[in-house]
Design an enzyme around this catalytic site. Sequence first.
Site, PDB file in Angstrom:
ATOM      1  N   HIS A  62       0.827  -1.213   0.000  1.00 49.79           N
ATOM      2  CA  HIS A  62       0.000   0.000   0.000  1.00 49.79           C
ATOM      3  C   HIS A  62       0.864   1.267   0.000  1.00 49.79           C
ATOM      4  O   HIS A  62       0.654   2.157   0.818  1.00 49.79           O
ATOM      5  CB  HIS A  62      -0.916   0.018   1.233  1.00 49.79           C
ATOM      6  CG  HIS A  62      -1.851  -1.132   1.319  1.00 49.79           C
ATOM      7  ND1 HIS A  62      -2.462  -1.528   2.496  1.00 49.79           N
ATOM      8  CD2 HIS A  62      -2.314  -1.990   0.364  1.00 49.79           C
ATOM      9  CE1 HIS A  62      -3.237  -2.579   2.267  1.00 49.79           C
ATOM     10  NE2 HIS A  62      -3.168  -2.870   0.987  1.00 49.79           N
ATOM     11  N   PRO A  63       1.829   1.387  -0.920  1.00 54.73           N
ATOM     12  CA  PRO A  63       2.663   2.597  -0.900  1.00 54.73           C
ATOM     13  C   PRO A  63       1.856   3.818  -1.314  1.00 54.73           C
ATOM     14  O   PRO A  63       0.978   3.731  -2.171  1.00 54.73           O
ATOM     15  CB  PRO A  63       3.759   2.290  -1.930  1.00 54.73           C
ATOM     16  CG  PRO A  63       3.119   1.322  -2.886  1.00 54.73           C
ATOM     17  CD  PRO A  63       2.187   0.495  -2.049  1.00 54.73           C
TER      18      PRO A  63
END
Length: 551
Positions: A468-469
């Site tokens: 989930h960058p």
Amino acid sequence: MNADYVIVGAGSAGCALAYRLSEAGHQVQVIEHGGSDAGPLIQMPAALSYPMNMSLYDWGYKSQPEPHLGGRQLVTPRGKVIGGSSSINGMVYVRGHAGDYDHWAESGAQGWSYADVLPYFKRMETWHHGGQGGDADWRGTDGPLHISRGPRNNPLHSAFVEAGRQAGYPVTDDYNGHQQEGFGPMEQTVYKGRRWSAANAYLRPALQRPNCTLTRAFVRRVVIEQGRAVGVEVERGGKIEVIRANREVILSASSLNSPKLLMLSGIGPAQHLAEHGIELVADRPGVGQNLQDHLELYLQMACSQPITLFKHWNLFSKALIGAQWLFTKTGLGASNQFESAAFIRSRQGIDYPDIQYHFLPMAVRYDGQAAAEGHGFQAHVGPMRSSSRGAVTLASSDPKDAPNILFNYMSCEQDWVDFRKCIRLTREIFGQEAFKPYVKHEIQPGIELQSDDELDSFIREHVESAFHPCGTCRMGAADDMTSVVDPECRVIGVDGLRVADSSIFPRITNGNLNGPSIMTGEKAADHILDRPLSASNAEPWYHPDWLQSQR
């Protein structure tokens, strides 16, 4: 070759933008480096561990050696395919908590409070609750993105929710509705048994219109003339050319590639660009900074009954499941198997959940390796709001080179406190009466690991990215030097250029990022078209005793 709007990246936000801008009658050109999403490995929900491990569909990025994780390099998959990461992700659908968006607005992203974004979540959804309750008033009924729930036939799903209730937590029948906090059914971007990616939901319908086209090319940089973005330089078929934008260029290339493209185009920290011999267009120190992600662990239990998905972990059973899915789009192949979830608070004094659970009725890793124990089940768990921050920087001025990605995971002492708490709270849930008929013993971490030091070394060795960058082109007030885009997604200091994807998130949201990324594309389109939806006055649920009580 030109268009009114040139969108770089056919991912979650880019597909939504293409759909809305072409719907409004504009000429839209979408540029995507990746190829087709056709075929069962992407379209079959249960096959989710394959595409994110295939260089055909993934950019293949890795983090730099992470100093607080013993120098480990963590894989950072990003979709290089039509649909972007929505074509290779786990298909879990989470809007995020109201408090996330209110925090955005308070930190400078005016107009992005929960009241402002809720109408976009509703507009983008068609919600299928499958007879499992939920909050219809909070959900959408006719949007392009179909949201469904798995059948939850396995008894372990109800054991997980019941164990949460027995441990004193709330139960919620719709974490995307009025009340996120609690245990309940998980939602997935699956429709009629197929992965419902942004490509299926938005891009394919948009491409049916004569004013929306898709170009396969590798974008090298944004072309900026006299302070205005006028197009993008691309490479295709061995030739370099410019695709021009009559109105605007929009970067929706991911939280890793959007900052990279800005820097290659001369927009970013002046000194860093000078080191790579890149001529400065706009000094924006925030480009590439503020990188955030979710980390998670699996807590795995051996199961005393042969009821887990492990019974299908053989070639014959997989072939049957695959055949049933191919011909009927039904059966085990039609779900990602993440069918129960929970959002809880780690301690009193935290006003909304900061821990997320994905529950899976099998003990298996993301790379598809089953636990040696055979029958088992697991909960993926991790803190939602780490204060650790990393950065995306250029490795060189060559567009072909991958960016340097350093998350700086676990760099704050609180991260370690939070992760230990995650493990101990999960053990307590698995120790409830509801799991008594199923728990044989703990596989991972293993019950012998109890002290802070023992848990810390387990965390250091086993923690993984939840992929989930976000946060690398932070949205904020135009006069804030750390902001990259203003609340209308316009790049500060350059005309005719916007960024719309998870890179603009000021702070990571609570849960998986695909839903918020699509919402960002939807809302950015309305900023471009100057037709914002009016704010909602719905009041989300907060635990009435959050100040004094953890549950």
